[in-house]
Design a protein around this motif. Sequence first.
Motif, PDB file in Angstrom:
ATOM      1  N   MET A   1      29.695  15.611  23.103  1.00 29.24           N
ATOM      2  CA  MET A   1      29.236  14.475  23.155  1.00 29.24           C
ATOM      3  C   MET A   1      27.691  14.314  23.092  1.00 29.24           C
ATOM      4  N   ILE A   2      26.726  14.059  22.162  1.00 33.83           N
ATOM      5  CA  ILE A   2      25.272  13.866  22.225  1.00 33.83           C
ATOM      6  C   ILE A   2      24.938  12.438  22.437  1.00 33.83           C
ATOM      7  N   VAL A   3      24.352  12.064  23.693  1.00 31.63           N
ATOM      8  CA  VAL A   3      24.051  10.675  23.638  1.00 31.63           C
ATOM      9  C   VAL A   3      23.054  10.077  22.721  1.00 31.63           C
ATOM     10  N   ARG A   4      21.994  11.136  22.184  1.00 32.15           N
ATOM     11  CA  ARG A   4      20.977  10.448  21.358  1.00 32.15           C
ATOM     12  C   ARG A   4      21.650   9.991  19.983  1.00 32.15           C
ATOM     13  N   GLU A   5      22.754  10.638  19.566  1.00 34.02           N
ATOM     14  CA  GLU A   5      23.235  10.264  18.313  1.00 34.02           C
ATOM     15  C   GLU A   5      24.249   9.103  18.502  1.00 34.02           C
ATOM     16  N   LEU A   6      24.403   8.344  19.576  1.00 36.09           N
ATOM     17  CA  LEU A   6      25.194   7.301  19.629  1.00 36.09           C
ATOM     18  C   LEU A   6      24.501   6.166  18.836  1.00 36.09           C
ATOM     19  N   GLU A   7      25.566   5.614  18.101  1.00 36.24           N
ATOM     20  CA  GLU A   7      25.478   4.499  17.093  1.00 36.24           C
ATOM     21  C   GLU A   7      25.343   3.289  17.891  1.00 36.24           C
ATOM     22  N   LEU A   8      24.326   2.493  17.583  1.00 36.86           N
ATOM     23  CA  LEU A   8      24.112   1.130  18.205  1.00 36.86           C
ATOM     24  C   LEU A   8      24.024   0.287  17.044  1.00 36.86           C
ATOM     25  N   ASP A   9      24.616  -1.009  17.657  1.00 35.79           N
ATOM     26  CA  ASP A   9      24.489  -2.300  16.714  1.00 35.79           C
ATOM     27  C   ASP A   9      24.304  -3.380  17.662  1.00 35.79           C
ATOM     28  N   LEU A  10      22.831  -3.606  17.648  1.00 36.44           N
ATOM     29  CA  LEU A  10      22.361  -4.710  18.540  1.00 36.44           C
ATOM     30  C   LEU A  10      21.936  -5.615  17.548  1.00 36.44           C
ATOM     31  N   ASP A  11      21.474  -6.907  18.270  1.00 34.91           N
ATOM     32  CA  ASP A  11      20.795  -7.840  17.556  1.00 34.91           C
ATOM     33  C   ASP A  11      19.592  -7.462  17.103  1.00 34.91           C
ATOM     34  N   ALA A  12      18.606  -6.747  17.782  1.00 43.18           N
ATOM     35  CA  ALA A  12      17.523  -6.404  17.696  1.00 43.18           C
ATOM     36  C   ALA A  12      17.300  -4.874  16.907  1.00 43.18           C
ATOM     37  N   PHE A  13      18.235  -4.321  17.071  1.00 48.76           N
ATOM     38  CA  PHE A  13      18.271  -2.873  16.455  1.00 48.76           C
ATOM     39  C   PHE A  13      19.562  -2.274  15.900  1.00 48.76           C
ATOM     40  N   GLU A  14      19.775  -1.668  15.004  1.00 48.35           N
ATOM     41  CA  GLU A  14      20.490  -1.054  14.505  1.00 48.35           C
ATOM     42  C   GLU A  14      20.518   0.421  14.018  1.00 48.35           C
ATOM     43  N   GLY A  15      21.069   1.456  14.633  1.00 49.85           N
ATOM     44  CA  GLY A  15      20.843   2.722  14.351  1.00 49.85           C
ATOM     45  C   GLY A  15      21.319   3.667  15.721  1.00 49.85           C
ATOM     46  N   PRO A  16      21.106   4.897  15.461  1.00 49.08           N
ATOM     47  CA  PRO A  16      20.959   5.838  16.640  1.00 49.08           C
ATOM     48  C   PRO A  16      20.107   5.579  17.760  1.00 49.08           C
ATOM     49  N   PHE A  17      20.966   6.082  18.771  1.00 50.33           N
ATOM     50  CA  PHE A  17      20.056   5.969  20.085  1.00 50.33           C
ATOM     51  C   PHE A  17      18.762   6.646  20.343  1.00 50.33           C
ATOM     52  N   ASP A  18      18.712   7.740  19.541  1.00 56.32           N
ATOM     53  CA  ASP A  18      17.486   8.437  19.504  1.00 56.32           C
ATOM     54  C   ASP A  18      16.268   7.770  18.775  1.00 56.32           C
ATOM     55  N   LEU A  19      16.846   7.119  17.905  1.00 54.45           N
ATOM     56  CA  LEU A  19      15.661   6.440  16.855  1.00 54.45           C
ATOM     57  C   LEU A  19      15.205   5.257  17.913  1.00 54.45           C
ATOM     58  N   LEU A  20      16.378   4.676  18.635  1.00 53.28           N
ATOM     59  CA  LEU A  20      15.726   3.325  19.589  1.00 53.28           C
ATOM     60  C   LEU A  20      14.748   3.841  20.514  1.00 53.28           C
ATOM     61  N   LEU A  21      15.088   5.231  21.297  1.00 53.70           N
ATOM     62  CA  LEU A  21      14.033   5.748  22.378  1.00 53.70           C
ATOM     63  C   LEU A  21      12.772   5.852  21.575  1.00 53.70           C
ATOM     64  N   THR A  22      12.777   6.392  20.477  1.00 53.11           N
ATOM     65  CA  THR A  22      11.470   6.665  19.842  1.00 53.11           C
ATOM     66  C   THR A  22      10.480   5.500  19.594  1.00 53.11           C
ATOM     67  N   LEU A  23      11.269   4.471  18.917  1.00 53.83           N
ATOM     68  CA  LEU A  23      10.520   3.237  18.708  1.00 53.83           C
ATOM     69  C   LEU A  23      10.011   2.602  19.926  1.00 53.83           C
ATOM     70  N   VAL A  24      10.934   2.623  21.102  1.00 54.37           N
ATOM     71  CA  VAL A  24      10.325   2.217  22.484  1.00 54.37           C
ATOM     72  C   VAL A  24       9.169   2.893  23.037  1.00 54.37           C
ATOM     73  N   LEU A  25       9.174   4.375  22.797  1.00 56.36           N
ATOM     74  CA  LEU A  25       8.006   5.135  23.318  1.00 56.36           C
ATOM     75  C   LEU A  25       7.055   4.771  22.647  1.00 56.36           C
ATOM     76  N   LYS A  26       6.938   4.368  21.259  1.00 59.29           N
ATOM     77  CA  LYS A  26       5.719   4.286  20.525  1.00 59.29           C
ATOM     78  C   LYS A  26       5.342   2.662  20.359  1.00 59.29           C
ATOM     79  N   ASP A  27       5.938   2.049  21.183  1.00 59.63           N
ATOM     80  CA  ASP A  27       5.767   0.620  21.119  1.00 59.63           C
ATOM     81  C   ASP A  27       5.800  -0.054  19.872  1.00 59.63           C
ATOM     82  N   GLU A  28       6.873   0.496  19.152  1.00 61.34           N
ATOM     83  CA  GLU A  28       7.036  -0.314  17.723  1.00 61.34           C
ATOM     84  C   GLU A  28       8.456  -1.407  17.825  1.00 61.34           C
ATOM     85  N   LEU A  29       8.750  -1.190  18.928  1.00 59.21           N
ATOM     86  CA  LEU A  29       9.969  -2.185  19.329  1.00 59.21           C
ATOM     87  C   LEU A  29       9.575  -2.411  20.493  1.00 59.21           C
ATOM     88  N   ASP A  30       9.774  -4.124  20.821  1.00 56.10           N
ATOM     89  CA  ASP A  30       9.538  -4.762  22.170  1.00 56.10           C
ATOM     90  C   ASP A  30      11.061  -4.644  23.017  1.00 56.10           C
TER      91      ASP A  30
END
Length: 250
Positions: A1-30
Amino acid sequence: MIVRELELDLDAFEGPFDLLLTLVLKDELDLRDIDVAGIVLSFLERLAERDELDLDACGEFLVLVAALLELKARSLFPEEEAELAELEPEEAAAELARRLAEYRRMKEAAAWLSERLSAEGDRFFRLGPAPLAPQPERKLAAQDPAQLAETIRALAVDPPAPSTAHMALRFPPVSQFVERFRALLRKRRRVDFDQEVEGLSRIEQAVAFLALLDLRRSGEIVLEQAAPFAPIRISSSDVEREASWTVRSA
């Protein structure tokens, strides 16, 4: 199981966990808008679907979630905003990579300890007091010398010799019962075997039966028995021949 490929369905974000980490590190997501508890629930649901425990994935997920919680906690305090704002996306990514590398080193150390345990697990060490530790004095309870002497004298007495009287079997002679049945048949025409051996021992009854067979083999007597285990009737052969001759003469 690859953690970064975990699909998320949140109020502020929807997509893989890897994309969430990228947006957070680039300050594109609060990060304050991200529900970290929802991420944990999604990961637990994914584990439940696989129906097996992936320790590597769990360890990596804990590191990533801990980093997200730390960043989110810092963003909630005004005094930390300046320090957090000074971090460039590349620096934040490097910090996260450093923590992942540290986690991998800890995982390798744990694997090394597990190998050592498997290799040395068959060795046992004696647990006991130190060699120079004082030895405790063992005190015996009060003893009665007279009782001890009596016990020793009882052990010194020779045991009684075992009796073999029950092993000696004495068989009376068969001839004794042969003569006895001959004398009875001279007095009476018929004799009941069970009545004649009543009161005798089992051995004497067996010898008496052997005497009957001997007399029957020589033709001196005739044996009659109405049914199995019925009384045995004994009569002389002369009586039977006389009865047979009388029937033929009539």
